[in-house]
Design an enzyme around this catalytic site. Structure first.
Site, short mmCIF file in Angstrom:
data_model
loop_
_atom_site.label_atom_id
_atom_site.label_comp_id
_atom_site.label_asym_id
_atom_site.label_seq_id
_atom_site.Cartn_x
_atom_site.Cartn_y
_atom_site.Cartn_z
N GLY A 104 66.16 6.58 13.92
CA GLY A 104 67.26 6.75 14.86
C GLY A 104 67.23 8.10 15.55
O GLY A 104 67.91 8.32 16.56
N ARG A 105 66.49 9.02 14.97
CA ARG A 105 66.41 10.35 15.61
C ARG A 105 65.03 10.94 15.39
O ARG A 105 64.85 12.16 15.44
CB ARG A 105 67.46 11.27 15.02
CG ARG A 105 67.30 11.37 13.53
CD ARG A 105 68.15 12.36 12.90
NE ARG A 105 68.22 12.01 11.49
CZ ARG A 105 68.71 12.78 10.57
NH1 ARG A 105 69.18 13.93 10.90
NH2 ARG A 105 68.75 12.40 9.33
N ARG A 188 57.74 16.97 11.42
CA ARG A 188 57.36 16.50 10.08
C ARG A 188 55.96 15.93 10.14
O ARG A 188 55.62 15.18 11.05
CB ARG A 188 58.36 15.44 9.64
CG ARG A 188 58.05 14.79 8.33
CD ARG A 188 59.28 14.13 7.74
NE ARG A 188 59.69 12.93 8.46
CZ ARG A 188 60.78 12.21 8.13
NH1 ARG A 188 61.56 12.58 7.15
NH2 ARG A 188 61.09 11.13 8.81
N ASP A 264 64.86 2.75 2.21
CA ASP A 264 64.31 3.27 3.48
C ASP A 264 63.88 4.72 3.34
O ASP A 264 63.23 5.27 4.23
CB ASP A 264 65.32 3.11 4.63
CG ASP A 264 66.68 3.71 4.29
OD1 ASP A 264 67.28 3.29 3.28
OD2 ASP A 264 67.13 4.60 5.02
P1 AMP Z 1 69.05 9.06 6.51
O1 AMP Z 1 70.31 9.03 5.73
O2 AMP Z 1 68.72 10.40 7.10
O3 AMP Z 1 67.90 8.46 5.77
O4 AMP Z 1 69.30 8.13 7.78
C1 AMP Z 1 69.64 6.78 7.69
C2 AMP Z 1 69.50 6.12 9.03
O5 AMP Z 1 70.37 6.72 9.98
C3 AMP Z 1 68.11 6.21 9.63
O6 AMP Z 1 67.84 5.02 10.30
C4 AMP Z 1 68.22 7.38 10.57
O7 AMP Z 1 67.28 7.31 11.61
C5 AMP Z 1 69.64 7.20 11.10
N1 AMP Z 1 70.20 8.48 11.55
C6 AMP Z 1 70.53 9.54 10.81
N2 AMP Z 1 71.02 10.54 11.56
C7 AMP Z 1 71.00 10.11 12.84
C8 AMP Z 1 71.38 10.68 14.08
N3 AMP Z 1 71.89 11.90 14.19
N4 AMP Z 1 71.21 9.91 15.19
C9 AMP Z 1 70.69 8.68 15.12
N5 AMP Z 1 70.34 8.09 13.98
C10 AMP Z 1 70.47 8.78 12.84
MG MG Z 2 66.06 8.09 6.00
#
Ligand code: AMP
Ligand code: MG
Length: 510
Positions: A104-105, A188, A264
């Site tokens: 997502g980012r 990364r 994930d």
């Molecule tokens: P994480 O908890 O970092 O593993 O993120 C879980 C999901 O949320 C993943 O699909 C990330 O890409 C998405 N995500 C986290 N932060 C953001 C953000 N600021 N903008 C868009 N997607 C995000």
């Molecule tokens: Mg993640």
């Protein structure tokens, strides 16, 4: 923004960055990703670049000035050969299935191959919106960028498989979180970004053709030795289990809590990935949770082995039709492998923990000896890292009653049981036939003096956010490169937090 766009096109055709991309993931069918370019940022400034890693992965930036590097590692300019994309995946988050997540980012700008033939992904995290951003802004705040940089490089120096930090920039733009925060972009580097959740995504859509394509790709890229096996998919599955058992046992032997072990966030490569609410233990407590949203303690320090097994069962489910044409047979193969995982993990954990108390020639009673120490540590809220590091100070193979236990004893306060334990410990070591010198060397090579302590990481972030000052960041990063060596003048970095410095909660890197 016009300026930035013209900048992109003017340098896009040249290949002067020492980055020679050799992309393979983008050759997979387009259901595996969405092609998306980074969204330019206003005024990127490079504050960290990892020259050693750059050399290792076969890219050469020594002569490139930091302004250009800032443009590249913010995604403002795309070097020739890059083929930016965001990958799609699903995942079990806190036990519940989410059918589509995805980067997502994060945007994979391409893959490079080092001189040793090793392939690496280069990914920009916080590079803007992607089709998987859902309600997010596609950006990262500077704090989590700094955190991931420090944590992942420290983990690598501690000998733990992990994604790496190549570069970090500030964007010159704010992001809105609890309040406005300065933004950052993290570069990364990873052996790959394929997750358990990548397999789940296709399997839950009943798209077994894609699961097979993904498995074949992953085997070829990450586990080529499985190609020779009778059933390459069983062999692949077992290899993933083994690498996760190794990884999580190693985490625990160093007091690391991942914090969000969703499927994930579990990499098929066996690298630690996604440094969100992760942290190292201060006081030893198997139930310790840092994540602000982990209300049930699912991802507590002491649960990590079981959770890894649970996640790997999800991977097994996704691979089921590839394992055996008879589903019952496939299930029993997976179950057997998961049981083996349990044993392997326990054995590995015990072996690593015994090394921490100087024991290499494992005997049956040793786990009891270790258990007694861990109980005393928990009962007295003893700092995990300091305890093991200082333990070598009380080695006395003549097993003389020690009238004082130096700094080690002080960790346990007025606790007298620790004297008894130290006596048993010395008796045990005396039986090993090893010299004190050897034992101390062994213990100091597995018990770090310096870890990325939460309260120092917080201080580093504060100085960067409030004063644009990276002095502490650079010094801390430098110390963490040699975590097992005494570094004169830097004892402050090895101290446990005072009660008012204690970090009780950490937050997802969003
Ligand atoms: P994480 O908890 O970092 O593993 O993120 C879980 C999901 O949320 C993943 O699909 C990330 O890409 C998405 N995500 C986290 N932060 C953001 C953000 N600021 N903008 C868009 N997607 C995000
Ligand atoms: Mg993640």
């Amino acid at each position: 923004m016009d300026n930035i766009s013209s900048n992109i096109s003017s340098v896009k055709d040249s290949d002067f960055f020492g980055l020679h991309f050799d992309n393979s993931f983008s050759e997979l069918p387009d259901k595996f990703y969405s092609k998306v370019n980074p969204t330019p940022v206003e005024s990127p400034k490079l504050f960290a670049f990892n020259n050693l890693l750059a050399r290792q992965i076969g890219i050469d930036f020594l002569d490139t000035d930091s302004g250009i590097k800032a443009q590249i590692f913010s995604g403002n300019i795309l070097p020739q050969g890059s083929d930016p994309l965001s990958t799609v995946y699903a995942g079990h988050q806190f036990g519940g299935y989410v059918p589509q997540l995805g980067d997502g980012r994060a945007i994979l700008i391409g893959e490079v191959v080092g001189q040793d033939g090793q392939r690496w992904d280069i990914q920009l995290k916080g590079a803007g919106l992607t089709p998987y951003s859902r309600a997010g802004d596609g950006r990262s705040a500077l704090g989590p960028v700094i955190r991931e940089y420090i944590l992942s490089e420290a983990m690598n120096a501690l000998g733990i498989k992990t994604t790496r930090a190549l570069a970090a920039v500030t964007t010159g733009q704010n992001v809105v979180r609890e309040s406005k925060k300065p933004g950052g972009i993290f570069t990364r580097v990873a052996l790959s970004h394929i997750r358990v959740g990548t397999f789940e995504y296709f399997s839950n859509k009943r798209d077994m053709k894609s699961v097979t394509t993904l498995a074949d790709y992953t085997i070829k890229r990450l586990y080529p030795e499985c190609l020779d096996a009778d059933n390459k998919y069983i062999s692949f599955y077992k290899s993933v289990l083994k690498s996760q058992a190794d990884l999580v046992a190693k985490w625990m032997s160093l007091g690391f809590i991942h914090g969000v072990m969703n499927t994930d966030n579990m990499s098929i490569s066996g690298e630690t990935i996604d440094y969100g609410p992760c942290a190292f233990l201060d006081e030893y407590n198997p139930r310790k949770v840092f994540s602000s949203i982990d209300y049930q303690g699912r991802y507590a320090y002491g649960n990590q082995g079981e959770i890894a097994q649970w996640n790997l069962a999800r991977l097994g489910q996704a691979l089921l039709p590839l394992i055996h044409e008879n589903q019952d047979k496939a299930v029993s193969i997976i179950e057997e492998a998961l049981t083996e995982f349990g044993h392997f993990f326990e054995d590995k954990w015990l072996k690593l923990m015994l090394l921490k108390i100087g024991i290499q020639d494992q005997q049956e009673s040793d786990s009891k000896l270790l258990g007694q120490l861990l109980n005393l540590m928990q009962k007295n809220g003893v700092d995990f890292t300091l305890c093991f590091r200082l333990l070598s100070d009380v080695i006395d193979l003549n097993a003389e009653p020690l009238d004082h236990l130096c700094e080690f004893g002080n960790l346990f306060g007025a606790e007298s049981e620790i004297h008894e334990w130290v006596k048993k410990f010395n008796n045990r070591l005396a039986n090993s036939g090893n010299s004190t010198e050897n034992i101390v060397d062994l213990m100091n090579s597995v018990n770090p003096k310096y870890i990325p302590r939460n309260h120092i990481v917080e201080e580093v972030i504060k100085q960067a956010e409030n004063n644009d000052d990276y002095t502490l960041f650079n010094e801390f990063l430098n110390i963490l490169q040699n975590p097992f060596e005494e570094q004169i003048g830097y004892d402050g970095y090895a101290k446990k937090p005072s009660p008012d410095q204690l970090v009780k909660q950490t937050f997802c890197g969003t």
